[in-house]
Design a protein around this motif. Structure first.
Motif, short mmCIF file in Angstrom:
data_model
loop_
_atom_site.label_atom_id
_atom_site.label_comp_id
_atom_site.label_asym_id
_atom_site.label_seq_id
_atom_site.Cartn_x
_atom_site.Cartn_y
_atom_site.Cartn_z
N ARG A 89 0.84 -1.20 0.00
CA ARG A 89 0.00 0.00 0.00
C ARG A 89 0.87 1.25 0.00
O ARG A 89 0.60 2.21 -0.70
CB ARG A 89 -0.91 0.00 1.24
N TYR A 90 1.90 1.20 0.80
CA TYR A 90 2.83 2.32 0.87
C TYR A 90 3.41 2.60 -0.51
O TYR A 90 3.45 3.74 -0.97
CB TYR A 90 3.95 1.97 1.85
N GLN A 92 2.13 1.86 -3.36
CA GLN A 92 1.12 2.44 -4.25
C GLN A 92 0.86 3.91 -3.93
O GLN A 92 0.69 4.73 -4.83
CB GLN A 92 -0.18 1.63 -4.17
N ALA A 93 0.86 4.23 -2.65
CA ALA A 93 0.61 5.62 -2.25
C ALA A 93 1.71 6.55 -2.74
O ALA A 93 1.48 7.71 -3.01
CB ALA A 93 0.48 5.70 -0.73
N HIS A 94 2.90 6.00 -2.88
CA HIS A 94 4.04 6.82 -3.30
C HIS A 94 4.52 6.39 -4.67
O HIS A 94 5.72 6.37 -4.94
CB HIS A 94 5.18 6.68 -2.28
N LEU A 95 3.58 6.10 -5.51
CA LEU A 95 3.94 5.44 -6.76
C LEU A 95 4.92 6.24 -7.60
O LEU A 95 5.89 5.69 -8.12
CB LEU A 95 2.69 5.10 -7.57
N ARG B 76 6.83 11.49 5.98
CA ARG B 76 6.02 11.68 4.78
C ARG B 76 4.77 10.85 4.80
O ARG B 76 3.81 11.14 4.12
CB ARG B 76 6.82 11.30 3.54
N ASN B 77 4.81 9.73 5.53
CA ASN B 77 3.66 8.83 5.48
C ASN B 77 3.54 8.10 6.81
O ASN B 77 4.42 7.33 7.18
CB ASN B 77 3.83 7.83 4.35
N VAL B 79 2.12 5.67 7.63
CA VAL B 79 2.02 4.22 7.56
C VAL B 79 3.27 3.56 8.16
O VAL B 79 3.21 2.45 8.69
CB VAL B 79 1.78 3.75 6.10
#
Lengths: 112, 112
Positions: A89-90, A92-95, B76-77, B79
DNA sequence: TTAGTATATTCGATCTATCGAATATACGCA
DNA sequence: TGCGTATATTCGATAGATCGAATATACTAA
């Protein structure tokens, strides 16, 4: 103590910090496998796989049991698979960033 | 592609695979901090902190913004904080093993 | 411009990780 | 016992990570 806990976490992360070992965990996510089957699936040297398995064993990340001639490996705690899923997921979020990073990884690989 | 994704994941794990960098992430979990404040909290060399921050920057794990003389860092995230929390649960689930492992880490540290 | 503070980068030494080749161990079967 | 198969360990070479010391850069204020 706080420091020792961080060393422990760092140690676990270190053991996940190699593409081959990630591939091993992914192979094991659906159940146990014999070392030979893992080797076949990954297409790597026998000694090399065994070294990576030794690392995962020493950090208590995988369990192993012998059955006759073979050694079957399994994940000790499915939470690590959960972590790998979170990483997806990470990713994809930072693709766009990831793409750039992959480009750098690929470029480095080509240079060597 | 599958392989590149694994390299990406391995790269992220690699960047978490150091006690100091874990400490940095933990420091940042409640909001941004100036590099100097992080350094003070961790009690490490300025150059060393800066090197670790450079690693976290290059993997896109932290963001930074300059304000006058200072550089403020942030996650930054969130997650990744989630991952650290999962690791804490993992740690608790494997407490006896972890204790043994910490003992080994401590023993090695003493030997050197 | 000069001095001072905050942060980043470079350098060289040391330690750790990774690999394939060679070898060792452990088991099953004839 | 001896042979074949499955897996593990050791070894030496190379690459990567980490550290402190020294230096560079960027900004502020006098």
């Amino acid at each position: 103590m706080q420091n020792l806990l961080r060393e422990y976490k760092a140690d676990i992360f270190q053991s996940l910090a190699h593409p081959t070992r990630i591939a091993i965990l992914e192979a094991l996510r659906d159940g146990e496998m014999a070392a030979g089957a893992i080797q076949e699936q990954l297409g790597i040297e026998q000694a090399n796989l065994s070294q990576h398995l030794a690392i995962l064993r020493s950090r208590q990340i995988v369990a192993h049991r012998k059955e006759g001639n073979q050694v079957f490996y399994s994940l000790r705690n499915p939470v690590l698979v959960e972590v790998l899923d979170i990483m997806r997921r990470y990713f994809q979020a930072h693709l766009s960033e990831a793409r750039q990073m992959l480009g750098e990884i690929a470029a480095e690989a080509r240079t060597r």
